[in-house]
Design a protein around this motif. Structure first.
Motif, short mmCIF file in Angstrom:
data_model
loop_
_atom_site.label_atom_id
_atom_site.label_comp_id
_atom_site.label_asym_id
_atom_site.label_seq_id
_atom_site.Cartn_x
_atom_site.Cartn_y
_atom_site.Cartn_z
N SER A 1 9.64 6.44 130.72
CA SER A 1 10.46 5.94 131.82
C SER A 1 11.91 5.70 131.42
CB SER A 1 9.85 4.64 132.36
OG SER A 1 9.82 3.66 131.34
N ALA A 2 12.29 6.06 130.19
CA ALA A 2 13.65 5.79 129.70
C ALA A 2 14.60 6.90 130.14
CB ALA A 2 13.64 5.64 128.18
N HIS A 3 14.81 7.04 131.44
CA HIS A 3 15.63 8.12 131.96
C HIS A 3 17.11 7.96 131.57
CE1 HIS A 3 11.98 8.63 134.33
NE2 HIS A 3 12.41 9.83 134.67
N ARG A 4 17.63 6.74 131.67
CA ARG A 4 19.04 6.52 131.34
C ARG A 4 19.32 6.84 129.88
NH1 ARG A 4 18.31 1.81 134.59
NH2 ARG A 4 18.04 0.56 132.70
N GLU A 5 18.40 6.40 129.00
CA GLU A 5 18.59 6.65 127.58
C GLU A 5 18.52 8.14 127.25
OE1 GLU A 5 16.68 4.49 129.00
OE2 GLU A 5 16.89 2.50 128.10
N ALA A 7 19.24 10.61 129.30
CA ALA A 7 20.44 11.26 129.82
C ALA A 7 21.63 11.00 128.89
CB ALA A 7 20.74 10.74 131.22
N HIS A 8 21.70 9.79 128.33
CA HIS A 8 22.79 9.46 127.40
C HIS A 8 22.67 10.30 126.13
CE1 HIS A 8 25.90 7.19 125.44
NE2 HIS A 8 25.08 6.79 124.48
N ALA A 9 21.44 10.46 125.64
CA ALA A 9 21.24 11.29 124.45
C ALA A 9 21.70 12.72 124.71
CB ALA A 9 19.77 11.27 124.04
N ALA A 10 21.39 13.24 125.89
CA ALA A 10 21.79 14.59 126.24
C ALA A 10 23.31 14.72 126.29
CB ALA A 10 21.17 15.00 127.57
N LEU A 14 22.44 15.48 121.76
CA LEU A 14 21.21 15.33 120.99
C LEU A 14 20.06 16.08 121.66
CD1 LEU A 14 21.32 11.50 120.14
CD2 LEU A 14 21.89 13.40 118.63
N GLU A 15 19.25 16.73 120.86
CA GLU A 15 18.04 17.39 121.37
C GLU A 15 16.89 16.41 121.21
OE1 GLU A 15 16.23 21.86 121.16
OE2 GLU A 15 16.65 20.86 119.26
N LEU A 16 16.52 15.77 122.30
CA LEU A 16 15.59 14.65 122.25
C LEU A 16 14.15 15.12 122.38
CD1 LEU A 16 15.71 11.49 122.15
CD2 LEU A 16 15.59 11.53 124.64
N LEU A 17 13.28 14.55 121.54
CA LEU A 17 11.84 14.78 121.63
C LEU A 17 11.19 13.42 121.88
CD1 LEU A 17 9.63 16.98 119.34
CD2 LEU A 17 8.89 14.71 120.02
N PRO A 30 14.58 13.33 131.27
CA PRO A 30 15.21 14.65 131.09
C PRO A 30 15.43 14.96 129.61
CG PRO A 30 16.86 13.04 131.74
CD PRO A 30 15.53 12.33 131.79
N ALA A 31 14.39 15.45 128.96
CA ALA A 31 14.46 15.79 127.54
C ALA A 31 13.81 17.15 127.34
CB ALA A 31 13.75 14.72 126.71
#
Length: 435
Positions: A1-5, A7-10, A14-17, A30-31
């Motif tokens: 549920s960490a959508h804001r985090e 989106a910030h990583a993107a 950062l390529e988030l997993l 969105p990762a």
């Protein structure tokens, strides 16, 4: 549920997993990669993996890739085996069903836990006073290791626990373990005080008469122990319980449930009233604005009445059967242990013995005198009984010391001073008429 985090990583490139094991609340973040056995398009067999289990499966898959898509290379296999104690601790502490693959991971992790080469684990075993035990059970993890590890994140920051488990320096690990011990004692004092206050509010108010759920909030409570307090109250009053901490116009906290009431589904049905939530059937975390709190309570209790019925639910204790104390030998207990590891989905086997009598004087034990120890006699057999968190039984046991009672218990082996003996871990007592 960490959508804001996410989106910030993107936005940072950062390529988030993301790895998770909770039921998704809406769309995943969105990762590029989201690993969760509960995602609709996931066909992985074990849906009940703990968070650590998902991470372990990822590490395993990476190892297979290193081996060209087949067997894991030998050096990487050694790394995975070294990680098994951590997998067992995380799986048991997360209170997921100990069935299927979780049972396998917990079983083999517990087998190698006592001999772990991890300095942090050994330091933790020392502070919990269970170092050197040839075998450890889910009980040791759930009630001795996990509380110390969790105390860091509950009371301050989880970094100290992570540092302890990742350091190669035994002395540094020992120092961090002592720090966790101090934090855990602080957590115990705080939990005791908040539980006492919350219990008094329930008993003095009309909550139990009007509502199926218990929802309490306060600006003075610590969010780090909210889940523990909720668990205690849910167990005592046999109601789904929400303990929330008020700050800056928002109540944040945790909830614990009872069998038959799906917390995640209930909160999902209140999604328009909550800011954030996550969890599963038995446990959840959430945030709700104070202006929506009363409406949230009303909605929850409408759902509770629908699911549990209009009358207060009756506490239930599942028993495997009735036995005589003379039936409980060390051999029988060892046979029962072969069914371990015990936990959610594979509970400790509980039995009942009738027409039991108190022998001698009951005593309060433990550093905080919260546990009760007494001798139980049936016929010619007398066995020691330990009742954790049951100090409240003391007065009634003394007042009715000559009356028989039925005892619900789990048979265990006590190895005090190196001498094994049968001991009964009491779950409940029920007074009976004279036979």
């Amino acid at each position: 549920s960490a959508h804001r985090e996410a989106a910030h990583a993107a936005s940072l490139g950062l390529e988030l997993l993301v790895t998770d094991h909770h039921k998704p609340a809406g769309k995943p973040p969105p990762a590029p990669y989201v690993l969760n056995p509960h995602l609709p398009d996931c066909d992985f067999g074990c849906k009940d993996l703990a968070g650590v289990g998902v991470a372990f499966k990822l590490a395993w898959a990476l190892g297979q890739q290193l081996g060209g898509g087949g067997n894991v290379p030998e050096h990487y296999r050694h790394l995975l085996m070294e990680a098994l104690p951590l997998v067992a601790i995380g799986t048991i502490a997360d209170m997921v069903p100990l069935t299927g693959e979780n049972r396998v991971l917990a079983h083999y992790g517990l087998r190698v836990l006592p001999e772990s080469s991890n300095p942090g684990i050994q330091a933790l075993l020392e502070t919990a006073r269970i170092a050197g035990k040839p075998s450890l059970s889910t009980y040791h993890v759930a009630f001795q290791l996990a509380p110390r590890l969790n105390a860091a994140g509950r009371m301050a920051h989880a970094r100290s626990a992570a540092d302890m488990l990742t350091t190669d320096d035994a002395r540094h690990a020992a120092d961090l373990a002592k720090h966790l011990e101090q934090q855990n004692r602080r957590r115990q004092r705080l939990q005791l005080a908040i539980t006492k206050e919350a219990r008094e509010r329930v008993e003095c108010g009309a909550e139990l008469d009007r509502f199926g759920c218990i929802v309490l909030s306060s600006p003075d409570w610590h969010p780090g122990v909210a889940g523990l307090v909720a668990s205690r109250l849910a167990e005592s009053f046999w109601r789904p319980t929400f303990i929330l901490c008020e700050e800056s116009g928002v109540a944040r906290g945790s909830a614990r449930s009872i069998p038959g009431f799906d917390l995640f589904d209930a909160i999902r049905r209140c999604e328009d009233l909550v800011e954030r939530f996550g969890g599963h059937e038995g446990a959840a975390g959430l945030s709700v604005s104070l202006e929506n709190l009363d409406a949230f309570k009303r909605r929850l209790n409408e759902i509770s009445a629908e699911v549990l019925g209009p009358e207060p639910p009756t506490p239930q204790l599942r028993l495997e059967g009735e036995v005589r104390l003379s039936d409980i030998s060390e051999t029988v207990v060892e046979e029962l242990r072969r069914l371990a590891p015990f936990g959610i989905g594979n509970p400790d086997p509980l039995f009942a013995a009738r027409q039991v009598r108190l022998a001698g004087n009951p005593q309060l034990v433990g550093s905080q005198r919260k546990h009760l120890s007494f001798l139980a006699r049936q016929g010619q057999v007398t066995l020691r009984v330990i009742a954790f968190q049951k100090a409240g039984w003391m007065g009634e046991l003394r007042a009715r010391r000559n009356e028989p009672f039925a005892l619900a218990f789990e048979p265990t082996i006590n190895t005090f001073n190196g001498y094994p003996s049968v001991e009964l871990r009491a779950e409940d007592i029920q007074w009976e008429p004279e036979a």
